[in-house]
Design a protein around this motif. Sequence first.
Motif, short mmCIF file in Angstrom:
data_model
loop_
_atom_site.label_atom_id
_atom_site.label_comp_id
_atom_site.label_asym_id
_atom_site.label_seq_id
_atom_site.Cartn_x
_atom_site.Cartn_y
_atom_site.Cartn_z
N TYR A 25 0.78 -1.24 0.00
CA TYR A 25 0.00 0.00 0.00
C TYR A 25 0.81 1.30 0.00
CZ TYR A 25 -4.10 -2.82 0.79
OH TYR A 25 -5.11 -3.73 0.65
N TYR A 28 -0.20 3.62 -2.92
CA TYR A 28 -1.56 4.12 -2.69
C TYR A 28 -1.56 5.24 -1.65
CZ TYR A 28 -6.36 3.89 -0.83
OH TYR A 28 -7.61 4.19 -0.37
N SER A 67 -7.39 -1.19 2.75
CA SER A 67 -7.03 -0.03 1.92
C SER A 67 -7.80 1.21 2.36
CB SER A 67 -7.27 -0.32 0.44
OG SER A 67 -8.63 -0.59 0.20
#
Length: 82
Positions: A25, A28, A67
């Motif tokens: 992640y 992101y 997420s």
Amino acid sequence: MDDKQIVELYWQRNEQAIAETAAKYETYCMKISRNILEDPADSEENVNDTYLHAWNAMPPQRPSVLSAFLGRITRNLSLDRY
């Protein structure tokens, strides 16, 4: 590694959870942070703070969508830093 396994590592207090989170992640979270802060150094520090906040939040929280959980932490930390 899937999200459930990563969350389980957090619950076990296994430091590998942070490495797995970063591997999956980091891009992101950096994107979210860069959109708010625009400074790469601040964004990188902010993403590292996201991992710390996730470590402190689990347990007791067990996010069903990792997420979204990380994105919310990143966004809130970025707005605080802004």
